[in-house]
Structure formats: structure tokens, C-alpha cells
Scaffold this motif. Structure first.
Motif, PDB file in Angstrom:
ATOM      1  N   UNK A 181     -32.620  43.552  98.329  1.00  0.00           N
ATOM      2  CA  UNK A 181     -32.772  42.346  97.508  1.00  0.00           C
ATOM      3  C   UNK A 181     -32.644  41.139  98.421  1.00  0.00           C
ATOM      4  N   UNK A 182     -33.692  40.313  98.439  1.00  0.00           N
ATOM      5  CA  UNK A 182     -33.719  39.128  99.305  1.00  0.00           C
ATOM      6  C   UNK A 182     -33.978  37.915  98.430  1.00  0.00           C
ATOM      7  N   UNK A 183     -32.945  37.092  98.262  1.00  0.00           N
ATOM      8  CA  UNK A 183     -33.086  35.865  97.468  1.00  0.00           C
ATOM      9  C   UNK A 183     -33.706  36.144  96.100  1.00  0.00           C
ATOM     10  N   UNK A 184     -33.318  37.282  95.488  1.00  0.00           N
ATOM     11  CA  UNK A 184     -33.793  37.602  94.149  1.00  0.00           C
ATOM     12  C   UNK A 184     -35.089  38.410  94.109  1.00  0.00           C
ATOM     13  N   UNK A 210     -40.710  46.248 106.916  1.00  0.00           N
ATOM     14  CA  UNK A 210     -40.370  45.039 107.678  1.00  0.00           C
ATOM     15  C   UNK A 210     -41.269  43.848 107.352  1.00  0.00           C
ATOM     16  N   UNK A 211     -42.546  44.086 107.097  1.00  0.00           N
ATOM     17  CA  UNK A 211     -43.455  42.974 106.813  1.00  0.00           C
ATOM     18  C   UNK A 211     -43.056  42.261 105.519  1.00  0.00           C
ATOM     19  N   UNK A 212     -42.736  43.037 104.496  1.00  0.00           N
ATOM     20  CA  UNK A 212     -42.303  42.422 103.236  1.00  0.00           C
ATOM     21  C   UNK A 212     -40.960  41.716 103.400  1.00  0.00           C
ATOM     22  N   UNK A 213     -40.060  42.319 104.167  1.00  0.00           N
ATOM     23  CA  UNK A 213     -38.755  41.663 104.411  1.00  0.00           C
ATOM     24  C   UNK A 213     -38.989  40.296 105.050  1.00  0.00           C
ATOM     25  N   UNK A 214     -39.816  40.245 106.087  1.00  0.00           N
ATOM     26  CA  UNK A 214     -40.109  38.956 106.760  1.00  0.00           C
ATOM     27  C   UNK A 214     -40.716  37.958 105.780  1.00  0.00           C
ATOM     28  N   UNK A 215     -41.595  38.460 104.929  1.00  0.00           N
ATOM     29  CA  UNK A 215     -42.290  37.593 103.975  1.00  0.00           C
ATOM     30  C   UNK A 215     -41.312  36.891 103.037  1.00  0.00           C
ATOM     31  N   UNK A 216     -40.257  37.585 102.616  1.00  0.00           N
ATOM     32  CA  UNK A 216     -39.324  37.029 101.641  1.00  0.00           C
ATOM     33  C   UNK A 216     -38.229  36.175 102.275  1.00  0.00           C
TER      34      UNK A 216
END
Length: 76
Positions: free
Chosen positions: A57-60, A68-74
Motif C-alpha cells: 500500500x503506497x499512499x492509499x 517495481x514499475x508500479x511501486x515507482x509510479x505510485x
């Protein structure tokens, strides 16, 4: 400041990969082991409909699995 929680189990190789990715990029996070805290398993299933880990969960927003690409995106 990003608010990041990684939901894991003790035996999950992708959980380790996710935590390593965050650590290598100096991204601080909180880890919740859902084996030790079954209530949190119910929480992530209620949020995402997914049983698997890791879930991050990253900032909701939610990232399912090692992505990793989605993590960076958020990240802000």
C-alpha cells in the motif's frame, strides 16, 4: 513523505524481492506479516480482493505482487 506498508508472509520469495527493492532504493516502509497478524490478512482482502502477498500500500494505492514499475509510479 510516502506512506508505504508491505504486507508479507515469512515464506514468500516475492515479499523478499519487494523489500530488497525498497531498501536498495532507500525507500522506507513498514512491514506487516499477515501470518502473525491474521486480522491484517482480512484487511488486505477487504481492500483488494486478493489473498496473495506481497501487497504494498503506497499512499492509499495498492500494488499486488512484486512490481517495481508500479511501486515507482505510485511514489511521490
Amino acid at each position: 513523505m510516502n506512506n508505504i506498508t508491505v504486507y508479507t508472509t515469512s515464506t514468500c520469495p516475492y515479499c523478499v524481492m519487494t523489500k530488497n527493492f525498497l531498501a536498495q532504493n532507500n525507500i522506507s516502509y513498514k512491514e506487516v506479516n499477515v501470518e502473525k497478524n491474521p486480522d491484517m490478512m482480512q484487511y488486505i482482502v477487504s481492500k483488494t480482493g486478493q489473498m496473495g502477498v506481497p501487497q504494498t500500500e503506497i499512499n492509499g494505492s495498492w500494488v499486488i505482487g512484486f512490481d517495481p514499475d508500479s511501486i515507482k509510479e505510485y511514489l511521490n
